[in-house]
Design an enzyme around this catalytic site. Sequence first.
Site, PDB file in Angstrom:
ATOM      1  N   ASN A  47       0.585   9.981  -0.964  1.00  0.00           N
ATOM      2  CA  ASN A  47       1.348   8.856  -0.426  1.00  0.00           C
ATOM      3  C   ASN A  47       2.827   9.227  -0.336  1.00  0.00           C
ATOM      4  O   ASN A  47       3.358   9.979  -1.158  1.00  0.00           O
ATOM      5  CB  ASN A  47       1.124   7.558  -1.217  1.00  0.00           C
ATOM      6  N   VAL A  48       3.461   8.697   0.701  1.00  0.00           N
ATOM      7  CA  VAL A  48       4.879   8.958   0.968  1.00  0.00           C
ATOM      8  C   VAL A  48       5.532   7.608   1.234  1.00  0.00           C
ATOM      9  O   VAL A  48       5.315   7.006   2.293  1.00  0.00           O
ATOM     10  CB  VAL A  48       5.059   9.898   2.180  1.00  0.00           C
ATOM     11  N   GLU A  49       6.280   7.140   0.244  1.00  0.00           N
ATOM     12  CA  GLU A  49       6.872   5.796   0.354  1.00  0.00           C
ATOM     13  C   GLU A  49       8.217   5.847   1.077  1.00  0.00           C
ATOM     14  O   GLU A  49       8.714   6.923   1.426  1.00  0.00           O
ATOM     15  CB  GLU A  49       6.980   5.185  -1.046  1.00  0.00           C
ATOM     16  N   CYS A  58       0.171   5.702   3.099  1.00  0.00           N
ATOM     17  CA  CYS A  58      -0.857   5.983   2.098  1.00  0.00           C
ATOM     18  C   CYS A  58      -1.241   7.471   2.162  1.00  0.00           C
ATOM     19  O   CYS A  58      -1.034   8.142   3.173  1.00  0.00           O
ATOM     20  CB  CYS A  58      -2.103   5.143   2.361  1.00  0.00           C
ATOM     21  N   GLU A  60      -4.061   8.712   2.530  1.00  0.00           N
ATOM     22  CA  GLU A  60      -5.051   8.962   3.581  1.00  0.00           C
ATOM     23  C   GLU A  60      -4.382   9.208   4.927  1.00  0.00           C
ATOM     24  O   GLU A  60      -4.944   9.888   5.787  1.00  0.00           O
ATOM     25  CB  GLU A  60      -6.015   7.776   3.682  1.00  0.00           C
ATOM     26  N   CYS A  91      -7.717   1.897   0.294  1.00  0.00           N
ATOM     27  CA  CYS A  91      -7.430   0.521   0.713  1.00  0.00           C
ATOM     28  C   CYS A  91      -8.144   0.237   2.038  1.00  0.00           C
ATOM     29  O   CYS A  91      -8.666   1.149   2.695  1.00  0.00           O
ATOM     30  CB  CYS A  91      -5.926   0.294   0.830  1.00  0.00           C
ATOM     31  N   CYS A  94      -7.012   2.141   5.077  1.00  0.00           N
ATOM     32  CA  CYS A  94      -7.369   3.567   5.017  1.00  0.00           C
ATOM     33  C   CYS A  94      -8.863   3.788   5.206  1.00  0.00           C
ATOM     34  O   CYS A  94      -9.273   4.840   5.702  1.00  0.00           O
ATOM     35  CB  CYS A  94      -6.861   4.172   3.719  1.00  0.00           C
TER      36      CYS A  94
HETATM   37  N1  THU Z   1      -1.936   3.854  -1.678  1.00  0.00           N
HETATM   38  C1  THU Z   1      -2.511   4.948  -1.098  1.00  0.00           C
HETATM   39  O1  THU Z   1      -1.841   5.988  -0.921  1.00  0.00           O
HETATM   40  N2  THU Z   1      -3.803   4.865  -0.698  1.00  0.00           N
HETATM   41  C2  THU Z   1      -4.613   3.800  -0.911  1.00  0.00           C
HETATM   42  O2  THU Z   1      -5.753   3.787  -0.443  1.00  0.00           O
HETATM   43  C3  THU Z   1      -4.129   2.683  -1.730  1.00  0.00           C
HETATM   44  C4  THU Z   1      -2.642   2.609  -1.886  1.00  0.00           C
HETATM   45  C5  THU Z   1      -0.510   3.922  -2.062  1.00  0.00           C
HETATM   46  C6  THU Z   1       0.411   3.154  -1.171  1.00  0.00           C
HETATM   47  C7  THU Z   1       1.611   2.955  -2.097  1.00  0.00           C
HETATM   48  O3  THU Z   1       2.453   4.084  -1.975  1.00  0.00           O
HETATM   49  C8  THU Z   1       1.001   2.916  -3.480  1.00  0.00           C
HETATM   50  O4  THU Z   1      -0.332   3.411  -3.350  1.00  0.00           O
HETATM   51  C9  THU Z   1       0.953   1.541  -4.115  1.00  0.00           C
HETATM   52  O5  THU Z   1       0.332   0.632  -3.275  1.00  0.00           O
END
Ligand code: THU
Length: 134
Positions: A47-49, A58, A60, A91, A94
């Site tokens: 994940n890259v916020e 996410c 994925e 999620c 994804c």
């Molecule tokens: N996140 C993912 O990378 N994949 C998922 O399927 C669920 C959520 C990440 C997004 C965010 O950076 C962090 O988890 C918290 O929601």
Amino acid sequence: MTITEVDWQALEAAAVAAMNNAYAPYSKFQVGAAALTADGRIVSGCNVENASYGLSLCAECSLVGNLHMTGGGLLRAFYCVDGGGQVLMPCGRCRQLLYEFRAPDMELMTTQGIKTMDQVLPDAFGPQHLEETR
Ligand code: THU
């Protein structure tokens, strides 16, 4: 070449390695994802916020980008982990991303064991529906 046997331990290790690249300064929730392609490659993502929280990507998302940057193809098996290395369910958004690139026999490691794509996203909308209306 079509891969039928899945090395779930190798996928777990790739997901954990990807998780260690996560950029998650806001949620502090690191995620790593890895997948085996139908032709035997392993692709991964983290994940890259973003400071604009809603734009966060996410794990994925980077996985499917990595899939296409390394030759495309379809996903045979998928494994996602949280920051503690525990299995994480993808999620809803994804699951849809993964559905687009599923191999017919795609399986996912879940908190309830191995499941098929159809089990984690039943009655999915997909490319086939666009074909029907053309
Ligand atoms: N996140 C993912 O990378 N994949 C998922 O399927 C669920 C959520 C990440 C997004 C965010 O950076 C962090 O988890 C918290 O929601």
